[in-house]
Design a protein around this motif. Sequence first.
Motif, PDB file in Angstrom:
ATOM      1  N   ASP A   1       0.828  -1.205   0.000  1.00 58.80           N
ATOM      2  CA  ASP A   1       0.000   0.000   0.000  1.00 58.80           C
ATOM      3  C   ASP A   1       0.865   1.259   0.000  1.00 58.80           C
ATOM      4  OD1 ASP A   1      -2.073  -1.771   0.232  1.00 58.80           O
ATOM      5  OD2 ASP A   1      -2.485  -1.340   2.350  1.00 58.80           O
ATOM      6  N   ILE A   2       0.318   2.314  -0.596  1.00 58.52           N
ATOM      7  CA  ILE A   2       0.929   3.642  -0.528  1.00 58.52           C
ATOM      8  C   ILE A   2       0.072   4.507   0.400  1.00 58.52           C
ATOM      9  CG2 ILE A   2       1.435   5.758  -1.807  1.00 58.52           C
ATOM     10  CD1 ILE A   2       3.480   3.691  -2.365  1.00 58.52           C
ATOM     11  N   TRP A   3       0.738   5.175   1.344  1.00 57.15           N
ATOM     12  CA  TRP A   3       0.063   6.043   2.300  1.00 57.15           C
ATOM     13  C   TRP A   3       0.592   7.464   2.133  1.00 57.15           C
ATOM     14  CZ3 TRP A   3      -2.345   4.153   7.270  1.00 57.15           C
ATOM     15  CH2 TRP A   3      -2.586   2.779   7.250  1.00 57.15           C
ATOM     16  N   TRP A   4      -0.217   8.452   2.523  1.00 56.01           N
ATOM     17  CA  TRP A   4       0.226   9.840   2.514  1.00 56.01           C
ATOM     18  C   TRP A   4      -0.676  10.664   3.424  1.00 56.01           C
ATOM     19  CZ3 TRP A   4      -2.090   7.538  -1.769  1.00 56.01           C
ATOM     20  CH2 TRP A   4      -3.326   8.053  -2.175  1.00 56.01           C
ATOM     21  N   THR A   5      -0.217  11.862   3.756  1.00 55.35           N
ATOM     22  CA  THR A   5      -1.076  12.792   4.489  1.00 55.35           C
ATOM     23  C   THR A   5      -1.781  13.696   3.482  1.00 55.35           C
ATOM     24  OG1 THR A   5       0.546  14.583   4.780  1.00 55.35           O
ATOM     25  CG2 THR A   5       0.567  12.796   6.408  1.00 55.35           C
ATOM     26  N   ALA A   6      -3.005  14.088   3.828  1.00 58.05           N
ATOM     27  CA  ALA A   6      -3.818  14.905   2.922  1.00 58.05           C
ATOM     28  C   ALA A   6      -4.528  15.991   3.710  1.00 58.05           C
ATOM     29  CB  ALA A   6      -4.831  14.042   2.178  1.00 58.05           C
ATOM     30  N   PRO A   7      -4.668  17.187   3.115  1.00 57.82           N
ATOM     31  CA  PRO A   7      -5.332  18.289   3.823  1.00 57.82           C
ATOM     32  C   PRO A   7      -6.826  18.137   3.844  1.00 57.82           C
ATOM     33  CG  PRO A   7      -4.727  18.973   1.606  1.00 57.82           C
ATOM     34  CD  PRO A   7      -4.202  17.581   1.773  1.00 57.82           C
ATOM     35  N   ARG A   8      -7.433  18.647   4.913  1.00 59.45           N
ATOM     36  CA  ARG A   8      -8.881  18.686   5.033  1.00 59.45           C
ATOM     37  C   ARG A   8      -9.291  20.091   5.488  1.00 59.45           C
ATOM     38  NH1 ARG A   8      -8.388  14.844   2.342  1.00 59.45           N
ATOM     39  NH2 ARG A   8      -9.077  12.692   2.720  1.00 59.45           N
ATOM     40  N   PRO A   9      -9.279  21.079   4.567  1.00 59.25           N
ATOM     41  CA  PRO A   9      -9.596  22.459   4.949  1.00 59.25           C
ATOM     42  C   PRO A   9     -10.967  22.610   5.590  1.00 59.25           C
ATOM     43  CG  PRO A   9      -8.658  22.389   2.730  1.00 59.25           C
ATOM     44  CD  PRO A   9      -8.942  20.977   3.130  1.00 59.25           C
ATOM     45  N   ALA A  10     -11.932  21.807   5.161  1.00 60.30           N
ATOM     46  CA  ALA A  10     -13.295  21.922   5.695  1.00 60.30           C
ATOM     47  C   ALA A  10     -13.444  21.268   7.065  1.00 60.30           C
ATOM     48  CB  ALA A  10     -14.287  21.298   4.722  1.00 60.30           C
ATOM     49  N   GLU A  11     -12.412  20.580   7.528  1.00 58.17           N
ATOM     50  CA  GLU A  11     -12.453  19.915   8.830  1.00 58.17           C
ATOM     51  C   GLU A  11     -11.481  20.593   9.795  1.00 58.17           C
ATOM     52  OE1 GLU A  11     -11.786  15.757   8.239  1.00 58.17           O
ATOM     53  OE2 GLU A  11     -13.340  15.605   6.689  1.00 58.17           O
ATOM     54  N   GLY A  12     -11.558  21.914   9.836  1.00 60.32           N
ATOM     55  CA  GLY A  12     -10.705  22.665  10.743  1.00 60.32           C
ATOM     56  C   GLY A  12      -9.261  22.739  10.315  1.00 60.32           C
ATOM     57  N   GLY A  13      -8.976  22.377   9.056  1.00 60.00           N
ATOM     58  CA  GLY A  13      -7.609  22.452   8.560  1.00 60.00           C
ATOM     59  C   GLY A  13      -6.730  21.296   8.985  1.00 60.00           C
ATOM     60  N   ARG A  14      -7.326  20.207   9.486  1.00 56.77           N
ATOM     61  CA  ARG A  14      -6.504  19.076   9.919  1.00 56.77           C
ATOM     62  C   ARG A  14      -5.913  18.350   8.718  1.00 56.77           C
ATOM     63  NH1 ARG A  14      -8.345  13.596  10.258  1.00 56.77           N
ATOM     64  NH2 ARG A  14     -10.217  13.267   8.992  1.00 56.77           N
ATOM     65  N   ARG A  15      -4.956  17.443   8.975  1.00 53.06           N
ATOM     66  CA  ARG A  15      -4.433  16.563   7.947  1.00 53.06           C
ATOM     67  C   ARG A  15      -4.715  15.128   8.364  1.00 53.06           C
ATOM     68  NH1 ARG A  15      -1.446  19.142   4.005  1.00 53.06           N
ATOM     69  NH2 ARG A  15      -0.851  17.113   3.166  1.00 53.06           N
ATOM     70  N   THR A  16      -5.195  14.354   7.413  1.00 52.57           N
ATOM     71  CA  THR A  16      -5.522  12.967   7.672  1.00 52.57           C
ATOM     72  C   THR A  16      -4.495  12.060   7.004  1.00 52.57           C
ATOM     73  OG1 THR A  16      -7.284  11.316   7.576  1.00 52.57           O
ATOM     74  CG2 THR A  16      -6.982  12.704   5.629  1.00 52.57           C
ATOM     75  N   LEU A  17      -4.553  10.779   7.309  1.00 53.32           N
ATOM     76  CA  LEU A  17      -3.768   9.768   6.600  1.00 53.32           C
ATOM     77  C   LEU A  17      -4.656   9.092   5.567  1.00 53.32           C
ATOM     78  CD1 LEU A  17      -1.494   7.816   9.136  1.00 53.32           C
ATOM     79  CD2 LEU A  17      -0.765   8.988   7.063  1.00 53.32           C
ATOM     80  N   VAL A  18      -4.137   8.963   4.362  1.00 48.17           N
ATOM     81  CA  VAL A  18      -4.853   8.300   3.286  1.00 48.17           C
ATOM     82  C   VAL A  18      -4.084   7.040   2.902  1.00 48.17           C
ATOM     83  CG1 VAL A  18      -5.669   8.485   0.906  1.00 48.17           C
ATOM     84  CG2 VAL A  18      -5.840  10.450   2.442  1.00 48.17           C
ATOM     85  N   ARG A  19      -4.826   5.976   2.627  1.00 54.38           N
ATOM     86  CA  ARG A  19      -4.235   4.675   2.285  1.00 54.38           C
ATOM     87  C   ARG A  19      -4.786   4.223   0.939  1.00 54.38           C
ATOM     88  NH1 ARG A  19      -5.213  -0.597   6.191  1.00 54.38           N
ATOM     89  NH2 ARG A  19      -3.917  -2.130   5.062  1.00 54.38           N
ATOM     90  N   ARG A  20      -3.858   3.846   0.051  1.00 57.81           N
ATOM     91  CA  ARG A  20      -4.286   3.321  -1.246  1.00 57.81           C
ATOM     92  C   ARG A  20      -3.761   1.897  -1.403  1.00 57.81           C
ATOM     93  NH1 ARG A  20      -2.794   1.819  -6.131  1.00 57.81           N
ATOM     94  NH2 ARG A  20      -4.100   2.323  -7.938  1.00 57.81           N
ATOM     95  N   SER A  21      -4.659   0.967  -1.647  1.00 61.24           N
ATOM     96  CA  SER A  21      -4.284  -0.433  -1.824  1.00 61.24           C
ATOM     97  C   SER A  21      -4.017  -0.729  -3.298  1.00 61.24           C
ATOM     98  CB  SER A  21      -5.392  -1.342  -1.289  1.00 61.24           C
ATOM     99  OG  SER A  21      -6.622  -1.040  -1.919  1.00 61.24           O
ATOM    100  N   PRO A  22      -3.372  -1.843  -3.622  1.00 59.59           N
ATOM    101  CA  PRO A  22      -3.050  -2.150  -5.026  1.00 59.59           C
ATOM    102  C   PRO A  22      -4.247  -2.214  -5.944  1.00 59.59           C
ATOM    103  CG  PRO A  22      -1.780  -3.550  -3.552  1.00 59.59           C
ATOM    104  CD  PRO A  22      -2.778  -2.827  -2.698  1.00 59.59           C
ATOM    105  N   ASP A  23      -5.436  -2.506  -5.411  1.00 62.32           N
ATOM    106  CA  ASP A  23      -6.620  -2.567  -6.273  1.00 62.32           C
ATOM    107  C   ASP A  23      -7.198  -1.194  -6.590  1.00 62.32           C
ATOM    108  OD1 ASP A  23      -7.802  -1.787  -3.912  1.00 62.32           O
ATOM    109  OD2 ASP A  23      -9.029  -3.597  -3.672  1.00 62.32           O
ATOM    110  N   GLY A  24      -6.554  -0.142  -6.087  1.00 64.60           N
ATOM    111  CA  GLY A  24      -6.990   1.213  -6.382  1.00 64.60           C
ATOM    112  C   GLY A  24      -7.900   1.816  -5.344  1.00 64.60           C
ATOM    113  N   ALA A  25      -8.306   1.047  -4.348  1.00 68.72           N
ATOM    114  CA  ALA A  25      -9.170   1.587  -3.297  1.00 68.72           C
ATOM    115  C   ALA A  25      -8.400   2.612  -2.474  1.00 68.72           C
ATOM    116  CB  ALA A  25      -9.672   0.462  -2.403  1.00 68.72           C
ATOM    117  N   GLU A  26      -9.019   3.742  -2.235  1.00 70.67           N
ATOM    118  CA  GLU A  26      -8.377   4.858  -1.549  1.00 70.67           C
ATOM    119  C   GLU A  26      -9.289   5.295  -0.399  1.00 70.67           C
ATOM    120  OE1 GLU A  26      -7.331   9.331  -2.994  1.00 70.67           O
ATOM    121  OE2 GLU A  26      -6.671   7.703  -4.327  1.00 70.67           O
TER     122      GLU A  26
END
Length: 666
Positions: A37-62
């Motif tokens: 899997d590939i992981w990264w942090t992503a911005p969420r401006p509409a959620e108070g400006g927090r950053r979340t962790l995003v996970r993408r699996s080989p089948d393309g699910a994100e």
Amino acid sequence: MTTVTTAPYGTWPSPVGAALAASHDGRPEYLGAVGEDIWWTAPRPAEGGRRTLVRRSPDGAEESVLPPPWNVRSGFTEYGGCPWAGVQGADGRPLVVFVHFPDQRLYGWEPDEPGAVPRPLTPVSGTGGGLRWADPVILADRGEVWCVLEEFTGPAPTDVRRTIAAVPLDGSAADDRTAVRELTGDGHRFSTGPRLSPDGSRVAWIVWDHPRMPWDGTELLTGSVTDDGRIEDVRVVAGGPEESVCQAEWAPDGALLYLSDAAGWWEPYTLRPGEESPRALCPGRGEEFGSALWKPGMRWLAPLDDGLIAVVHGKGTAVLGILDPASGDVVDAAGPWTEWAPDLVVRGERVTGVASGPDRGYEIVELDTRTGHTRVTGAAHRDPVDPAYYPRPEVRTFTGADGREIHAIVHPPHHPGYTGPDGERPPYVVRAHGGPTGRYYLAFDLEVAYFTSRGIGVAEVNYGGSTGYGRAYRNRLRGNWGAADVADCAAVARALADEGAADPARIAVSGGSAGGWTAAASLTRPEEFPYACGTIVYPVLDPLAWADGGTHDLESRYTDSLIGPVDEVPERYRERSPLHRADRITAPFLLLQGLDDAICPPEQSEALLERIAGRGVPHAYLTFEGEGHGFRRAETMVTALEAELSLYARTFGFERPDVPALELTP
């Protein structure tokens, strides 16, 4: 057939609203591979400006794997650094360690365990800014995570020490600071996190000390890792007072790879086991293979298993290439991306990174080095509006008064259904970037489109001192901050006016942070160029205060190089400071300030307002609770952008009923 309507510049209707621009602020960052899997942090401006962790699996699910209120972001040196790491356990399930922004503790988490929640690994300290962590590396066989620790020892922002430390994964240090093992001591003021050799026997890291900034001079250190997890036999292998090493990695064969500007440009070098002298891998190209080390964990270089090296390189832009260290040849990846972030991850023969272009936002892109094929694998760009409304950037090189080169990206007004009247020149905003050791990117930016699609041009100036053009260009700002940057922006403004591209009476200046300094300083020097107005965002205004403990530790000695040692040139500080030249400001301005800004605190903005009080200078001051250095909340960005447009409408003489009227007070 599209009908083109003629209407005054600045009045054109546009589907690019402030809320739309705010929703696309930020980018994927800090890529990592955990198993397949590939992981990264992503911005969420509409959620108070927090950053979340995003996970993408080989089948393309994100999927976003951490719900609110979790905020994966490090406060290290106020600018942050890589806030997470992950490994695949023996059972095939991932183990993730991350920094939670509100308390700055490290947390361990097994996301595939049913019902598992993040558990704290580090304690809370009530001293100053507490304990902060960045650039982690999980050593599962040792039961530890190694990272760089920033520990405050007193209440002042400069009461701080840094060291590489080992944190137990079992949570035994969650309430016990003594359970954290310090590995390198605090003999250097600043440090990146560790990089372990493939066999775990060697470690490399980068250090530097005041008054140098990391682009001035750093040292690359290596050491041996003992069986009981200590670091011994530490030595300097590269760097110095006038040599900046910005990244180090280990190749699969045990060779040390690093990026150094010893020859005037950040270029890749290798030091093989048993050898004393490094070898430049592709010297003399006149390109940058690295950039300013603002945050630990940036990766411009990543070795592949077959001996090739993935590199981000270019002059003024940054593209992905594959370097053959035997020949020195670099073959660039195909595709529409003109800017690749320092965020490379290698898995086998595949390189994954974060890339953008003028007509596409930052997305996760994978290169198959066997075939040369590139494809988007995550955070795929989707046009929020018809691309016909996007800017049409022009990469320009202007000439200063002494014949010096000035680099800029110019975005003329552009709208598919509107044009300006014959004989009318458009208004322009001349923008100065922050840093000041940074640059503007040839990348998708809806904030620029917000203006250009309404008939207002934008000129982004990579003034002398910017990265991307070699050390000599970067050093042009030494001792000249508040002079060279102001003059370069003015030269671009004059050139646009002289060539008929811009209305000389309707040119504004804007910028944030160090760019806010340049914008404010420009308004105090109308002899350079008489800007009609200015937008000043969380600015530096008083370098004397910076030099006297008025900012965070990382930049507390930055002015030594930018202006000069304060005890040697005190008058230069006063002469350059917008605060001490406030009596020369006559143009209207908008001042935007986060009230939680530890880098450019609101006291400086308030001091400027005191200096202009009663002088009849039209201005507006907007402050934002909960915002620090760099606005992150959607509602803040909307208010700021609409206020800026309203300032230009009022100053340039056109109506904008789609934004609230900005009230200016004398």
